[in-house]
Enzyme design. Structure first.
Site, PDB file in Angstrom:
ATOM      1  N   PHE A  12      -8.612 -64.889  81.374  1.00 24.83           N
ATOM      2  CA  PHE A  12      -9.817 -64.110  81.685  1.00 24.83           C
ATOM      3  C   PHE A  12      -9.473 -62.739  82.304  1.00 24.83           C
ATOM      4  CE2 PHE A  12     -12.539 -63.643  85.657  1.00 24.83           C
ATOM      5  CZ  PHE A  12     -13.397 -62.721  85.091  1.00 24.83           C
ATOM      6  N   ASP A  32       2.286 -65.447  77.774  1.00 26.86           N
ATOM      7  CA  ASP A  32       1.286 -66.503  78.006  1.00 26.86           C
ATOM      8  C   ASP A  32       1.642 -67.716  77.153  1.00 26.86           C
ATOM      9  OD1 ASP A  32      -1.328 -67.955  78.198  1.00 26.86           O
ATOM     10  OD2 ASP A  32      -1.971 -66.077  79.132  1.00 26.86           O
ATOM     11  N   THR A  36      -4.488 -72.364  79.463  1.00 23.96           N
ATOM     12  CA  THR A  36      -5.920 -72.413  79.824  1.00 23.96           C
ATOM     13  C   THR A  36      -6.714 -71.329  79.102  1.00 23.96           C
ATOM     14  OG1 THR A  36      -5.597 -70.960  81.731  1.00 23.96           O
ATOM     15  CG2 THR A  36      -5.430 -73.321  82.133  1.00 23.96           C
ATOM     16  N   ASN A  99      10.845 -67.092  88.392  1.00 20.91           N
ATOM     17  CA  ASN A  99      11.332 -66.490  87.134  1.00 20.91           C
ATOM     18  C   ASN A  99      10.827 -65.061  86.965  1.00 20.91           C
ATOM     19  OD1 ASN A  99      12.812 -68.735  86.386  1.00 20.91           O
ATOM     20  ND2 ASN A  99      11.075 -69.700  85.337  1.00 20.91           N
ATOM     21  N   TYR A 145      -3.077 -76.554  93.578  1.00 25.23           N
ATOM     22  CA  TYR A 145      -3.355 -75.114  93.434  1.00 25.23           C
ATOM     23  C   TYR A 145      -3.191 -74.400  94.780  1.00 25.23           C
ATOM     24  CZ  TYR A 145      -6.078 -70.935  92.019  1.00 25.23           C
ATOM     25  OH  TYR A 145      -6.501 -69.656  91.721  1.00 25.23           O
ATOM     26  N   TYR A 159      11.264 -62.377  98.475  1.00 29.61           N
ATOM     27  CA  TYR A 159      11.923 -61.479  97.503  1.00 29.61           C
ATOM     28  C   TYR A 159      11.852 -60.027  98.003  1.00 29.61           C
ATOM     29  CZ  TYR A 159      13.377 -64.414  93.571  1.00 29.61           C
ATOM     30  OH  TYR A 159      14.037 -65.306  92.762  1.00 29.61           O
ATOM     31  N   THR A 175     -14.105 -64.337  90.907  1.00 30.29           N
ATOM     32  CA  THR A 175     -14.309 -63.197  90.014  1.00 30.29           C
ATOM     33  C   THR A 175     -14.837 -63.722  88.682  1.00 30.29           C
ATOM     34  OG1 THR A 175     -12.563 -61.994  91.135  1.00 30.29           O
ATOM     35  CG2 THR A 175     -13.098 -61.253  88.925  1.00 30.29           C
ATOM     36  N   ARG A 186     -15.677 -72.897  85.330  1.00 30.08           N
ATOM     37  CA  ARG A 186     -16.089 -72.251  86.576  1.00 30.08           C
ATOM     38  C   ARG A 186     -17.577 -71.896  86.526  1.00 30.08           C
ATOM     39  NH1 ARG A 186     -11.098 -68.353  87.480  1.00 30.08           N
ATOM     40  NH2 ARG A 186     -10.660 -68.972  85.321  1.00 30.08           N
TER      41      ARG A 186
HETATM   42  P1  NAD Z   1      -7.324 -68.064  83.351  1.00 28.46           P
HETATM   43  O1  NAD Z   1      -7.107 -69.534  83.355  1.00 28.46           O
HETATM   44  O2  NAD Z   1      -8.401 -67.518  82.497  1.00 28.46           O
HETATM   45  O3  NAD Z   1      -5.991 -67.287  82.998  1.00 28.46           O
HETATM   46  C1  NAD Z   1      -4.717 -67.759  83.347  1.00 28.46           C
HETATM   47  C2  NAD Z   1      -3.775 -67.479  82.186  1.00 28.46           C
HETATM   48  O4  NAD Z   1      -2.455 -67.926  82.568  1.00 28.46           O
HETATM   49  C3  NAD Z   1      -4.145 -68.252  80.912  1.00 28.46           C
HETATM   50  O5  NAD Z   1      -4.080 -67.412  79.791  1.00 28.46           O
HETATM   51  C4  NAD Z   1      -3.072 -69.342  80.826  1.00 28.46           C
HETATM   52  O6  NAD Z   1      -2.813 -69.771  79.503  1.00 28.46           O
HETATM   53  C5  NAD Z   1      -1.890 -68.639  81.456  1.00 28.46           C
HETATM   54  N1  NAD Z   1      -0.888 -69.569  81.993  1.00 28.46           N
HETATM   55  C6  NAD Z   1      -1.095 -70.642  82.785  1.00 28.46           C
HETATM   56  N2  NAD Z   1       0.076 -71.265  83.051  1.00 28.46           N
HETATM   57  C7  NAD Z   1       1.035 -70.544  82.391  1.00 28.46           C
HETATM   58  C8  NAD Z   1       2.430 -70.709  82.266  1.00 28.46           C
HETATM   59  N3  NAD Z   1       3.099 -71.700  82.866  1.00 28.46           N
HETATM   60  N4  NAD Z   1       3.110 -69.808  81.506  1.00 28.46           N
HETATM   61  C9  NAD Z   1       2.458 -68.792  80.881  1.00 28.46           C
HETATM   62  N5  NAD Z   1       1.130 -68.593  80.971  1.00 28.46           N
HETATM   63  C10 NAD Z   1       0.428 -69.471  81.720  1.00 28.46           C
HETATM   64  O7  NAD Z   1      -7.593 -67.667  84.890  1.00 28.46           O
HETATM   65  P2  NAD Z   1      -8.031 -66.270  85.542  1.00 28.46           P
HETATM   66  O8  NAD Z   1      -9.340 -66.462  86.191  1.00 28.46           O
HETATM   67  O9  NAD Z   1      -7.830 -65.147  84.589  1.00 28.46           O
HETATM   68  O10 NAD Z   1      -6.977 -66.165  86.716  1.00 28.46           O
HETATM   69  C11 NAD Z   1      -5.836 -65.315  86.634  1.00 28.46           C
HETATM   70  C12 NAD Z   1      -5.079 -65.389  87.957  1.00 28.46           C
HETATM   71  O11 NAD Z   1      -5.924 -64.942  89.022  1.00 28.46           O
HETATM   72  C13 NAD Z   1      -4.624 -66.801  88.319  1.00 28.46           C
HETATM   73  O12 NAD Z   1      -3.334 -66.715  88.890  1.00 28.46           O
HETATM   74  C14 NAD Z   1      -5.608 -67.243  89.366  1.00 28.46           C
HETATM   75  O13 NAD Z   1      -5.040 -68.140  90.282  1.00 28.46           O
HETATM   76  C15 NAD Z   1      -5.960 -65.924  90.040  1.00 28.46           C
HETATM   77  N6  NAD Z   1      -7.298 -65.976  90.646  1.00 28.46           N
HETATM   78  C16 NAD Z   1      -8.413 -65.894  89.877  1.00 28.46           C
HETATM   79  C17 NAD Z   1      -9.658 -65.961  90.474  1.00 28.46           C
HETATM   80  C18 NAD Z   1     -10.933 -65.853  89.684  1.00 28.46           C
HETATM   81  O14 NAD Z   1     -12.011 -66.001  90.281  1.00 28.46           O
HETATM   82  N7  NAD Z   1     -10.933 -65.580  88.405  1.00 28.46           N
HETATM   83  C19 NAD Z   1      -9.765 -66.129  91.868  1.00 28.46           C
HETATM   84  C20 NAD Z   1      -8.593 -66.245  92.597  1.00 28.46           C
HETATM   85  C21 NAD Z   1      -7.353 -66.135  91.989  1.00 28.46           C
HETATM   86  N1  UDP Z   2     -20.093 -75.573  90.616  1.00 29.09           N
HETATM   87  C1  UDP Z   2     -21.316 -76.118  90.271  1.00 29.09           C
HETATM   88  N2  UDP Z   2     -21.552 -76.353  88.952  1.00 29.09           N
HETATM   89  C2  UDP Z   2     -20.676 -76.062  87.966  1.00 29.09           C
HETATM   90  C3  UDP Z   2     -19.423 -75.491  88.328  1.00 29.09           C
HETATM   91  C4  UDP Z   2     -19.163 -75.279  89.665  1.00 29.09           C
HETATM   92  O1  UDP Z   2     -22.163 -76.373  91.136  1.00 29.09           O
HETATM   93  O2  UDP Z   2     -20.994 -76.303  86.788  1.00 29.09           O
HETATM   94  C5  UDP Z   2     -19.834 -75.281  92.051  1.00 29.09           C
HETATM   95  C6  UDP Z   2     -18.524 -75.838  92.579  1.00 29.09           C
HETATM   96  O3  UDP Z   2     -18.693 -77.171  93.044  1.00 29.09           O
HETATM   97  C7  UDP Z   2     -18.227 -74.867  93.700  1.00 29.09           C
HETATM   98  C8  UDP Z   2     -18.794 -73.534  93.196  1.00 29.09           C
HETATM   99  O4  UDP Z   2     -19.741 -73.878  92.178  1.00 29.09           O
HETATM  100  O5  UDP Z   2     -18.894 -75.227  94.873  1.00 29.09           O
HETATM  101  C9  UDP Z   2     -17.753 -72.598  92.609  1.00 29.09           C
HETATM  102  O6  UDP Z   2     -17.001 -73.360  91.675  1.00 29.09           O
HETATM  103  P1  UDP Z   2     -15.898 -72.713  90.740  1.00 29.09           P
HETATM  104  O7  UDP Z   2     -15.348 -73.825  89.907  1.00 29.09           O
HETATM  105  O8  UDP Z   2     -16.460 -71.549  90.021  1.00 29.09           O
HETATM  106  O9  UDP Z   2     -14.792 -72.125  91.718  1.00 29.09           O
HETATM  107  P2  UDP Z   2     -14.201 -72.512  93.159  1.00 29.09           P
HETATM  108  O10 UDP Z   2     -14.667 -71.431  94.052  1.00 29.09           O
HETATM  109  O11 UDP Z   2     -14.701 -73.857  93.615  1.00 29.09           O
HETATM  110  O12 UDP Z   2     -12.739 -72.537  92.928  1.00 29.09           O
END
Ligand code: NAD
Ligand code: UDP
Length: 314
Positions: A12, A32, A36, A99, A145, A159, A175, A186
């Site tokens: 995403f 990638d 996911t 890595n 996580y 590092y 986000t 989500r």
């Molecule tokens: P996402 O699941 O959409 O994207 C994660 C990507 O990483 C996917 O394309 C998946 O295939 C790839 N990936 C996972 N494991 C891998 C591996 N071992 N090797 C290569 N690729 C791998 O999630 P996102 O929302 O885009 O999140 C991106 C990053 O931001 C993550 O590290 C997540 O923890 C962090 N983050 C996101 C949010 C949010 O709200 N979106 C909030 C906090 C932190």
């Molecule tokens: N949640 C919900 N319905 C859904 C998905 C999530 O009520 O279909 C709730 C979840 O229990 C949490 C909040 O929405 O309290 C945010 O969930 P999300 O999975 O987006 O991210 P989190 O902040 O929990 O990592």
């Protein structure tokens, strides 16, 4: 021209970042394993400046050219994904981070680590400041996580201390926006897709828990500002939108915007689901001269229109 490696670039946030940097004329190497995400996201990218390496970052790898910057976004982020693959999640955030940091050492590349508000766990301090150490259950269903992301922060800082890698630790709060996989699970994506399809919106618990939702375009503005900070700036820095909503507020807003006939149903609240989340972004405001500009109403309109088109294209 800068060469930027984006690990997790098909996900995403990663897809939004790849597109933005390609528009700015940079060369992108996306690494990638589609754990996911879906190849659909990258299908529309046909730039000669874009290279895809299908690889699991838990296994060491090399790149056959120099890299200026690494953005590490590779990790499952949805509770649904990390809870069904806990050990792979830990490996990704520990072995994978080692890595990628080894590549940063080799190529003298700057390194942005996508950390998370999850490192604060069930917060006893509200809103959450960077100085707060958190309240994480190390044995709960979210721990693969939370704890591996906490460990990743430590790996990054060490590092910096031992090898001088220019690391930037960003603690991202919820986000949302286009390009999240429709089956991601989500809350914003779930509610929009359910409302567009006229299905019940699934609130877990009573819907009184809060989250603060940041549109991805605001987050990317902050990433770019963080990367431009001085070498000595390692973070951590909170990045998110400080306006807090209950999950019920969100469900009602989505139903109203889509003018959907969907009803709300209440399902059990998962274990350790944080009751509140709101970033204190005073540090980001001062350090980066940044704050989110996109309101939840504007961001939802943009995201709803993306999923509406996507669903109609299936
Ligand atoms: P996402 O699941 O959409 O994207 C994660 C990507 O990483 C996917 O394309 C998946 O295939 C790839 N990936 C996972 N494991 C891998 C591996 N071992 N090797 C290569 N690729 C791998 O999630 P996102 O929302 O885009 O999140 C991106 C990053 O931001 C993550 O590290 C997540 O923890 C962090 N983050 C996101 C949010 C949010 O709200 N979106 C909030 C906090 C932190
Ligand atoms: N949640 C919900 N319905 C859904 C998905 C999530 O009520 O279909 C709730 C979840 O229990 C949490 C909040 O929405 O309290 C945010 O969930 P999300 O999975 O987006 O991210 P989190 O902040 O929990 O990592």
């Amino acid at each position: 021209m800068k060469t930027i490696l984006i690990a997790g670039g098909a996900g995403f946030i990663g897809t939004n970042l790849c597109k933005r940097f390609l528009n700015e004329g940079y060369k992108i190497i996306c690494v990638d394993n589609f754990h996911t995400s879906n190849k659909r996201n990258l299908k529309k990218i046909s730039s000669e400046n874009f290279k895809l390496i299908e690889h699991d970052i838990t296994k060491p790898f090399d790149i056959d050219e120099g890299i200026d910057e690494i953005y590490n976004l590779a990790s499952p982020a949805s509770p649904r994904h990390y809870q069904s693959n806990p050990l792979q999640t830990i490996k990704t955030n520990v072995h994978g981070v080692f890595n990628l940091l080894d590549l940063a050492v080799k190529y003298d590349a700057e390194f942005l680590q996508s950390s998370t508000s999850e490192i604060y766990g069930e917060p006893l301090e509200h809103p959450q400041k960077e100085s707060y150490w958190g309240n994480v259950n190390p044995n709960g269903i979210r721990s693969s996580y939370d704890e591996s992301k906490r460990c990743a922060e430590s790996i990054c800082l060490n590092y910096y201390n031992e090898y001088g890698v220019n690391v930037k630790i960003c603690r991202i709060f919820n986000t949302y926006g286009p390009y999240m996989d429709p089956s991601d699970g989500r809350v914003v994506t779930n509610f929009i897709i359910q409302a567009l399809k006229g299905e019940d919106l699934t609130i877990y618990g009573e819907g009184t828990q809060t989250r603060s939702f940041c549109h991805v375009d605001d987050l990317l503005d902050a990433f770019i500002k963080v990367m431009a900070t001085e070498t000595e700036f390692t973070g951590p820095i909170n990045l998110g939108n400080p306006i807090e909503f209950t999950i019920s507020d969100l469900a009602n807003k989505v139903i109203e915007k889509i003018d959907s006939k969907s009803k709300i149903i209440y399902l059990p609240l998962p274990q350790d689901d944080p009751s509140k989340r709101k970033p204190d972004i005073s540090f980001a405001r001062e350090k980066l001269k940044w704050q989110p500009k996109i309101t939840l109403d504007e961001g939802l309109d943009n995201t709803i229109s993306y999923y509406d088109n996507l669903i109609n294209s299936f």
